[in-house]
Design a protein around this motif. Sequence first.
Motif, PDB file in Angstrom:
ATOM      1  N   ARG A 163      23.685   4.156 -20.924  1.00 35.28           N
ATOM      2  CA  ARG A 163      22.852   2.800 -20.973  1.00 35.28           C
ATOM      3  C   ARG A 163      21.389   2.962 -20.796  1.00 35.28           C
ATOM      4  O   ARG A 163      21.079   4.117 -20.399  1.00 35.28           O
ATOM      5  CB  ARG A 163      23.606   2.120 -19.565  1.00 35.28           C
ATOM      6  N   ARG A 164      20.955   1.877 -21.083  1.00 35.90           N
ATOM      7  CA  ARG A 164      19.473   2.039 -21.030  1.00 35.90           C
ATOM      8  C   ARG A 164      18.954   1.268 -19.791  1.00 35.90           C
ATOM      9  O   ARG A 164      19.265   0.446 -19.151  1.00 35.90           O
ATOM     10  CB  ARG A 164      18.939   0.968 -22.305  1.00 35.90           C
ATOM     11  N   ILE A 165      17.686   2.096 -19.148  1.00 37.67           N
ATOM     12  CA  ILE A 165      17.134   1.823 -18.114  1.00 37.67           C
ATOM     13  C   ILE A 165      15.537   1.592 -18.121  1.00 37.67           C
ATOM     14  O   ILE A 165      15.003   2.098 -19.242  1.00 37.67           O
ATOM     15  CB  ILE A 165      17.500   2.655 -16.873  1.00 37.67           C
ATOM     16  N   LEU A 166      14.759   1.048 -17.309  1.00 37.21           N
ATOM     17  CA  LEU A 166      13.330   1.206 -17.322  1.00 37.21           C
ATOM     18  C   LEU A 166      12.978   0.592 -18.556  1.00 37.21           C
ATOM     19  O   LEU A 166      12.125   1.263 -19.390  1.00 37.21           O
ATOM     20  CB  LEU A 166      12.919   2.360 -17.022  1.00 37.21           C
ATOM     21  N   PRO A 167      13.179  -0.754 -18.947  1.00 34.23           N
ATOM     22  CA  PRO A 167      12.725  -1.263 -20.330  1.00 34.23           C
ATOM     23  C   PRO A 167      11.234  -1.206 -20.427  1.00 34.23           C
ATOM     24  O   PRO A 167      11.050  -1.266 -21.625  1.00 34.23           O
ATOM     25  CB  PRO A 167      13.386  -2.703 -20.309  1.00 34.23           C
ATOM     26  N   ASP A 168      10.379  -1.146 -19.513  1.00 35.66           N
ATOM     27  CA  ASP A 168       9.003  -1.173 -19.725  1.00 35.66           C
ATOM     28  C   ASP A 168       8.269   0.320 -19.739  1.00 35.66           C
ATOM     29  O   ASP A 168       7.242   0.438 -19.747  1.00 35.66           O
ATOM     30  CB  ASP A 168       8.298  -1.967 -18.555  1.00 35.66           C
ATOM     31  N   TYR A 169       9.178   1.270 -19.421  1.00 32.74           N
ATOM     32  CA  TYR A 169       8.995   2.546 -19.372  1.00 32.74           C
ATOM     33  C   TYR A 169       8.323   3.108 -20.875  1.00 32.74           C
ATOM     34  O   TYR A 169       9.370   2.964 -21.953  1.00 32.74           O
ATOM     35  CB  TYR A 169       9.965   3.579 -18.988  1.00 32.74           C
ATOM     36  N   GLY A 170       7.255   3.693 -21.020  1.00 35.35           N
ATOM     37  CA  GLY A 170       6.588   3.905 -22.350  1.00 35.35           C
ATOM     38  C   GLY A 170       5.464   4.010 -22.401  1.00 35.35           C
ATOM     39  O   GLY A 170       4.623   3.628 -21.652  1.00 35.35           O
ATOM     40  N   ARG A 171       4.888   3.751 -23.693  1.00 38.87           N
ATOM     41  CA  ARG A 171       3.372   3.607 -23.822  1.00 38.87           C
ATOM     42  C   ARG A 171       3.039   2.026 -23.900  1.00 38.87           C
ATOM     43  O   ARG A 171       1.909   1.893 -23.404  1.00 38.87           O
ATOM     44  CB  ARG A 171       3.121   3.768 -25.552  1.00 38.87           C
ATOM     45  N   GLY A 172       4.215   1.174 -23.957  1.00 40.16           N
ATOM     46  CA  GLY A 172       3.821  -0.156 -23.506  1.00 40.16           C
ATOM     47  C   GLY A 172       2.771  -1.027 -24.472  1.00 40.16           C
ATOM     48  O   GLY A 172       2.466  -0.572 -25.444  1.00 40.16           O
ATOM     49  N   ASP A 173       2.164  -1.772 -23.992  1.00 42.29           N
ATOM     50  CA  ASP A 173       1.139  -2.712 -24.458  1.00 42.29           C
ATOM     51  C   ASP A 173      -0.172  -2.058 -24.784  1.00 42.29           C
ATOM     52  O   ASP A 173      -1.083  -2.477 -25.498  1.00 42.29           O
ATOM     53  CB  ASP A 173       0.838  -4.284 -23.777  1.00 42.29           C
ATOM     54  N   GLU A 174      -0.628  -0.965 -23.892  1.00 45.75           N
ATOM     55  CA  GLU A 174      -1.776  -0.516 -23.828  1.00 45.75           C
ATOM     56  C   GLU A 174      -2.025   0.451 -25.053  1.00 45.75           C
ATOM     57  O   GLU A 174      -3.190   0.401 -25.475  1.00 45.75           O
ATOM     58  CB  GLU A 174      -2.058   0.247 -22.604  1.00 45.75           C
ATOM     59  N   LYS A 175      -1.142   0.813 -25.670  1.00 46.61           N
ATOM     60  CA  LYS A 175      -1.241   1.877 -26.676  1.00 46.61           C
ATOM     61  C   LYS A 175      -2.182   2.772 -26.651  1.00 46.61           C
ATOM     62  O   LYS A 175      -2.936   3.037 -27.581  1.00 46.61           O
ATOM     63  CB  LYS A 175      -1.455   0.865 -28.078  1.00 46.61           C
ATOM     64  N   LEU A 176      -2.305   3.428 -25.358  1.00 41.55           N
ATOM     65  CA  LEU A 176      -3.426   4.569 -25.495  1.00 41.55           C
ATOM     66  C   LEU A 176      -3.059   5.683 -26.100  1.00 41.55           C
ATOM     67  O   LEU A 176      -1.655   6.089 -26.169  1.00 41.55           O
ATOM     68  CB  LEU A 176      -3.514   5.111 -23.597  1.00 41.55           C
ATOM     69  N   PRO A 177      -3.855   6.632 -26.692  1.00 36.36           N
ATOM     70  CA  PRO A 177      -3.453   7.858 -27.368  1.00 36.36           C
ATOM     71  C   PRO A 177      -2.745   8.660 -26.325  1.00 36.36           C
ATOM     72  O   PRO A 177      -3.261   8.966 -25.100  1.00 36.36           O
ATOM     73  CB  PRO A 177      -4.782   8.188 -27.742  1.00 36.36           C
ATOM     74  N   VAL A 178      -1.474   9.080 -26.795  1.00 38.08           N
ATOM     75  CA  VAL A 178      -0.794  10.373 -25.885  1.00 38.08           C
ATOM     76  C   VAL A 178      -1.221  11.569 -26.131  1.00 38.08           C
ATOM     77  O   VAL A 178      -0.878  12.205 -27.320  1.00 38.08           O
ATOM     78  CB  VAL A 178       0.682  10.059 -26.197  1.00 38.08           C
ATOM     79  N   TYR A 179      -2.118  12.274 -25.459  1.00 34.68           N
ATOM     80  CA  TYR A 179      -2.537  13.529 -25.566  1.00 34.68           C
ATOM     81  C   TYR A 179      -1.559  14.583 -25.461  1.00 34.68           C
ATOM     82  O   TYR A 179      -1.619  15.599 -25.993  1.00 34.68           O
ATOM     83  CB  TYR A 179      -3.653  13.982 -24.671  1.00 34.68           C
ATOM     84  N   LYS A 180      -0.596  14.314 -24.425  1.00 34.98           N
ATOM     85  CA  LYS A 180       0.571  15.223 -24.290  1.00 34.98           C
ATOM     86  C   LYS A 180       1.717  14.543 -23.662  1.00 34.98           C
ATOM     87  O   LYS A 180       1.526  13.968 -22.507  1.00 34.98           O
ATOM     88  CB  LYS A 180      -0.065  16.481 -23.517  1.00 34.98           C
ATOM     89  N   MET A 181       2.876  14.572 -24.164  1.00 35.73           N
ATOM     90  CA  MET A 181       4.138  13.996 -23.749  1.00 35.73           C
ATOM     91  C   MET A 181       4.335  14.610 -22.280  1.00 35.73           C
ATOM     92  O   MET A 181       4.308  15.773 -22.274  1.00 35.73           O
ATOM     93  CB  MET A 181       5.196  14.295 -24.639  1.00 35.73           C
ATOM     94  N   PRO A 182       4.653  13.701 -21.310  1.00 35.58           N
ATOM     95  CA  PRO A 182       5.027  14.286 -19.997  1.00 35.58           C
ATOM     96  C   PRO A 182       6.286  15.001 -20.030  1.00 35.58           C
ATOM     97  O   PRO A 182       7.144  14.796 -20.864  1.00 35.58           O
ATOM     98  CB  PRO A 182       5.269  13.173 -19.164  1.00 35.58           C
ATOM     99  N   HIS A 183       6.338  16.139 -19.232  1.00 32.06           N
ATOM    100  CA  HIS A 183       7.565  16.784 -18.958  1.00 32.06           C
ATOM    101  C   HIS A 183       8.585  16.033 -17.798  1.00 32.06           C
ATOM    102  O   HIS A 183       8.137  16.275 -16.851  1.00 32.06           O
ATOM    103  CB  HIS A 183       7.592  18.138 -18.734  1.00 32.06           C
ATOM    104  N   LEU A 184       9.723  15.582 -18.476  1.00 29.62           N
ATOM    105  CA  LEU A 184      10.554  14.850 -17.657  1.00 29.62           C
ATOM    106  C   LEU A 184      11.367  15.853 -16.614  1.00 29.62           C
ATOM    107  O   LEU A 184      11.772  15.433 -15.824  1.00 29.62           O
ATOM    108  CB  LEU A 184      11.762  14.199 -18.303  1.00 29.62           C
ATOM    109  N   VAL A 212       4.101   7.248 -19.467  1.00 31.43           N
ATOM    110  CA  VAL A 212       3.703   7.679 -20.857  1.00 31.43           C
ATOM    111  C   VAL A 212       2.435   6.942 -21.367  1.00 31.43           C
ATOM    112  O   VAL A 212       2.376   5.757 -21.365  1.00 31.43           O
ATOM    113  CB  VAL A 212       4.877   7.605 -21.859  1.00 31.43           C
ATOM    114  N   GLY A 213       1.144   7.801 -21.587  1.00 27.20           N
ATOM    115  CA  GLY A 213       0.200   7.245 -21.960  1.00 27.20           C
ATOM    116  C   GLY A 213      -0.521   6.447 -20.835  1.00 27.20           C
ATOM    117  O   GLY A 213      -1.545   5.602 -21.565  1.00 27.20           O
ATOM    118  N   ARG A 214      -0.219   6.599 -19.763  1.00 24.10           N
ATOM    119  CA  ARG A 214      -0.877   5.684 -18.896  1.00 24.10           C
ATOM    120  C   ARG A 214      -1.395   6.464 -17.754  1.00 24.10           C
ATOM    121  O   ARG A 214      -0.915   7.384 -17.361  1.00 24.10           O
ATOM    122  CB  ARG A 214      -0.021   4.347 -18.456  1.00 24.10           C
ATOM    123  N   HIS A 215      -2.254   6.137 -16.950  1.00 23.69           N
ATOM    124  CA  HIS A 215      -2.925   6.571 -15.732  1.00 23.69           C
ATOM    125  C   HIS A 215      -2.063   6.157 -14.523  1.00 23.69           C
ATOM    126  O   HIS A 215      -2.942   5.430 -13.572  1.00 23.69           O
ATOM    127  CB  HIS A 215      -4.337   6.378 -15.808  1.00 23.69           C
TER     128      HIS A 215
END
Length: 431
Positions: A271-292, A307-310
Amino acid sequence: MHMPHTGKQTEAGFRIPSFRRRPESRTPNGSTTLDTGLRRYDGTLWFVLLGLILVMSGCATPQLRGTGDLGLVIERATGSVLVVDTTAREKLARITGLGDLSHASAVFSRDARYAYVFGRDGGLTRVDILRNEIAGRTVQAGNAIGGAISQDGRWVAVSNYEPGGVRIFDARTLELVADIPAEYGNGQRSKVIGLVDAPGQRFVFSLYEAGQTWVVEFADPGNPVIHKFTGIGRLPYDALLTPDGRWYLAGLFGEDGMALLDLWDLEAGVRRILPDYGRGDEKLPVYKMPHLEGWAVAGDLAFVPAVGRHAVLVVDMNTWEQVDTIPVHGQPVFVMARPDGRQVWVNFAYPDNDRIQVIDTRERTLMATLQPGPGVLHMEFTPRGSEVWVSVRDADALVIYDTASLEERTRLEAAKPSGIFFTDRAHRVGL
């Protein structure tokens, strides 16, 4: 008895004992006294004892020790690993010849004597951390991304980008026992990511291009059972298993949200969770994907790298809903909890990768910002959490902090260090 020539001169004042038989003293009735009999061959006995001492000292065995306070540090640029002692805070040995370690990880045998190192060149290397030597090596694929060891310690699985799939090996001999190609569509092969071990002699992983998660039951190596879950979301890029071994979560690069699988109830599906988790509306450049795998679990809360957010996101694991956001210095890569869950340590992607921040998990606020040096790549807590080791690639250093005072304890030299793996991982699921 012949004494071999050693090339050394006898020191002045030192006399080699005589082996001549001493004159016997006899009693008036002609018998030999007891004292004389005991002293008759005293020179010979002295020499024999000296020889035994020399032989025993020459055959001395290495110091016996356990492995509970040992670990490995990846030296990514030189294809080598360091064996370290976390109690003494020292390097014990450097082992070379492990191939391309530009993206490498390690797991441990159940007795914590052997480390299995997964290299980017497809190399699987078995390292004896007591003898400080390679105990076996095979290049099993063209491009590998990580691996796992089974619950009973008998099997080592490797996830491969090229060719896409998972290969499983005998942990003792490194002989191939199963090849599971990650095929989908019209015979295409997908990259495999997020491979973990799970309770019940299972391996779980996700297929990047296919958007799938597979669970492999490996209780019978000759007849593995595979459960395939399709349509989990676009481009799963990494995954983790919660410390209790129940929940498998895959992050999605192609869209917001995460895919959640309950390993206690496979029939329920993903099932899908955290529908807002990800790059979202900011579209910042992702320099390195986080390690889950670096998710921090503290009680019922999970602290998640955005992801892609501070920001670090706080998730209630009872509902799998976001309950808070903690602003941080940069884009998080690893968000790791001290073993007691009281602190969370965060490192960051370029260009903010010279800092570490510490979060108070009760207050959900920042409590410190540390600056160990440029290129912070990885963190690892000692087994009970009194210290944390930090790899600082561009300073060629391992920096060790006291987690109570947050003060630096010491630094050790290392050649472009990256991953740090301590042997307590041998007794934890999903790592």
